[in-house]
Design a protein around this motif. Structure first.
Motif, PDB file in Angstrom:
ATOM      1  N   PRO A  38      13.860  -3.323  13.480  1.00  0.00           N
ATOM      2  CA  PRO A  38      12.887  -3.353  12.384  1.00  0.00           C
ATOM      3  C   PRO A  38      12.248  -2.005  12.078  1.00  0.00           C
ATOM      4  CG  PRO A  38      12.061  -4.562  14.296  1.00  0.00           C
ATOM      5  CD  PRO A  38      13.468  -4.189  14.584  1.00  0.00           C
ATOM      6  N   VAL A  39      11.968  -1.202  13.088  1.00  0.00           N
ATOM      7  CA  VAL A  39      11.345   0.096  12.852  1.00  0.00           C
ATOM      8  C   VAL A  39      12.311   1.014  12.112  1.00  0.00           C
ATOM      9  CG1 VAL A  39      10.376   2.146  13.956  1.00  0.00           C
ATOM     10  CG2 VAL A  39       9.745  -0.113  14.783  1.00  0.00           C
ATOM     11  N   ASN A  40      13.571   1.012  12.525  1.00  0.00           N
ATOM     12  CA  ASN A  40      14.569   1.840  11.838  1.00  0.00           C
ATOM     13  C   ASN A  40      14.771   1.384  10.392  1.00  0.00           C
ATOM     14  OD1 ASN A  40      14.989   3.414  14.102  1.00  0.00           O
ATOM     15  ND2 ASN A  40      16.761   2.246  14.777  1.00  0.00           N
ATOM     16  N   ALA A  41      14.765   0.083  10.166  1.00  0.00           N
ATOM     17  CA  ALA A  41      14.914  -0.443   8.806  1.00  0.00           C
ATOM     18  C   ALA A  41      13.735  -0.019   7.939  1.00  0.00           C
ATOM     19  CB  ALA A  41      15.037  -1.961   8.836  1.00  0.00           C
ATOM     20  N   ARG A  42      12.536  -0.127   8.477  1.00  0.00           N
ATOM     21  CA  ARG A  42      11.345   0.299   7.738  1.00  0.00           C
ATOM     22  C   ARG A  42      11.428   1.778   7.398  1.00  0.00           C
ATOM     23  NH1 ARG A  42       6.854   1.301  11.307  1.00  0.00           N
ATOM     24  NH2 ARG A  42       8.111   3.148  11.571  1.00  0.00           N
ATOM     25  N   ASN A  43      11.810   2.596   8.373  1.00  0.00           N
ATOM     26  CA  ASN A  43      11.917   4.034   8.139  1.00  0.00           C
ATOM     27  C   ASN A  43      12.964   4.338   7.070  1.00  0.00           C
ATOM     28  OD1 ASN A  43       9.958   4.528  10.051  1.00  0.00           O
ATOM     29  ND2 ASN A  43      11.406   5.045  11.666  1.00  0.00           N
ATOM     30  N   SER A  44      14.073   3.644   7.097  1.00  0.00           N
ATOM     31  CA  SER A  44      15.120   3.863   6.098  1.00  0.00           C
ATOM     32  C   SER A  44      14.632   3.554   4.691  1.00  0.00           C
ATOM     33  CB  SER A  44      16.346   3.008   6.410  1.00  0.00           C
ATOM     34  OG  SER A  44      16.934   3.421   7.610  1.00  0.00           O
ATOM     35  N   VAL A  45      13.906   2.465   4.545  1.00  0.00           N
ATOM     36  CA  VAL A  45      13.361   2.102   3.237  1.00  0.00           C
ATOM     37  C   VAL A  45      12.363   3.152   2.768  1.00  0.00           C
ATOM     38  CG1 VAL A  45      11.890   0.439   2.018  1.00  0.00           C
ATOM     39  CG2 VAL A  45      13.762  -0.369   3.467  1.00  0.00           C
ATOM     40  N   MET A  46      11.484   3.577   3.647  1.00  0.00           N
ATOM     41  CA  MET A  46      10.474   4.560   3.256  1.00  0.00           C
ATOM     42  C   MET A  46      11.110   5.902   2.881  1.00  0.00           C
ATOM     43  SD  MET A  46       7.623   2.936   3.376  1.00  0.00           S
ATOM     44  CE  MET A  46       8.397   1.358   3.085  1.00  0.00           C
ATOM     45  N   VAL A  47      12.132   6.314   3.618  1.00  0.00           N
ATOM     46  CA  VAL A  47      12.823   7.569   3.297  1.00  0.00           C
ATOM     47  C   VAL A  47      13.550   7.428   1.960  1.00  0.00           C
ATOM     48  CG1 VAL A  47      14.738   9.070   3.976  1.00  0.00           C
ATOM     49  CG2 VAL A  47      13.029   8.405   5.650  1.00  0.00           C
ATOM     50  N   ARG A  48      14.192   6.295   1.730  1.00  0.00           N
ATOM     51  CA  ARG A  48      14.892   6.079   0.459  1.00  0.00           C
ATOM     52  C   ARG A  48      13.914   6.155  -0.706  1.00  0.00           C
ATOM     53  NH1 ARG A  48      15.651   1.153  -1.963  1.00  0.00           N
ATOM     54  NH2 ARG A  48      15.297   0.082   0.007  1.00  0.00           N
ATOM     55  N   TRP A  49      12.754   5.538  -0.555  1.00  0.00           N
ATOM     56  CA  TRP A  49      11.735   5.606  -1.611  1.00  0.00           C
ATOM     57  C   TRP A  49      11.253   7.028  -1.812  1.00  0.00           C
ATOM     58  CZ3 TRP A  49       7.858   1.016  -0.657  1.00  0.00           C
ATOM     59  CH2 TRP A  49       8.521  -0.195  -0.862  1.00  0.00           C
ATOM     60  N   TYR A  50      11.032   7.748  -0.726  1.00  0.00           N
ATOM     61  CA  TYR A  50      10.523   9.119  -0.809  1.00  0.00           C
ATOM     62  C   TYR A  50      11.524  10.017  -1.534  1.00  0.00           C
ATOM     63  CZ  TYR A  50       8.797  13.698   0.544  1.00  0.00           C
ATOM     64  OH  TYR A  50       8.351  14.987   0.512  1.00  0.00           O
ATOM     65  N   VAL A  51      12.800   9.891  -1.191  1.00  0.00           N
ATOM     66  CA  VAL A  51      13.831  10.725  -1.792  1.00  0.00           C
ATOM     67  C   VAL A  51      13.947  10.423  -3.283  1.00  0.00           C
ATOM     68  CG1 VAL A  51      16.318  11.140  -1.858  1.00  0.00           C
ATOM     69  CG2 VAL A  51      15.111  11.078   0.339  1.00  0.00           C
ATOM     70  N   CYS A  52      13.851   9.162  -3.664  1.00  0.00           N
ATOM     71  CA  CYS A  52      14.001   8.786  -5.065  1.00  0.00           C
ATOM     72  C   CYS A  52      12.787   9.135  -5.908  1.00  0.00           C
ATOM     73  CB  CYS A  52      14.287   7.295  -5.167  1.00  0.00           C
ATOM     74  SG  CYS A  52      15.928   6.886  -4.534  1.00  0.00           S
ATOM     75  N   VAL A  53      11.627   9.161  -5.315  1.00  0.00           N
ATOM     76  CA  VAL A  53      10.401   9.449  -6.053  1.00  0.00           C
ATOM     77  C   VAL A  53      10.057  10.926  -5.978  1.00  0.00           C
ATOM     78  CG1 VAL A  53       7.923   9.000  -6.194  1.00  0.00           C
ATOM     79  CG2 VAL A  53       9.513   7.129  -5.743  1.00  0.00           C
ATOM     80  N   GLY A  54      10.268  11.523  -4.807  1.00  0.00           N
ATOM     81  CA  GLY A  54       9.836  12.884  -4.570  1.00  0.00           C
ATOM     82  C   GLY A  54      10.683  13.932  -5.091  1.00  0.00           C
TER      83      GLY A  54
END
Length: 54
Positions: A38-54
């Motif tokens: 679950p922690v790795n999945a959460r991190n993956s989602v947050m990184v994906r959002w960051y890359v797409c927004v940032g």
């Protein structure tokens, strides 16, 4: 760059919009606890959002 939001992504965004803040551990408990890592999945989602927004 465009990407599609999963239903889980939409649920997380809705939760954040409603409560205005959430910590990382709460995200795991609410949206990722049924997964194998679950922690790795959460991190993956947050990184994906960051890359797409940032």
């Amino acid at each position: 760059m465009s990407f599609r939001l999963s239903q889980r992504d939409k649920d997380i965004i809705g939760f954040i919009n409603q409560f205005r803040a959430v910590d990382r551990d709460s995200l795991v408990e609410l949206f990722f606890k049924q997964l194998k890592s679950p922690v790795n999945a959460r991190n993956s989602v947050m990184v994906r959002w960051y890359v797409c927004v940032g």
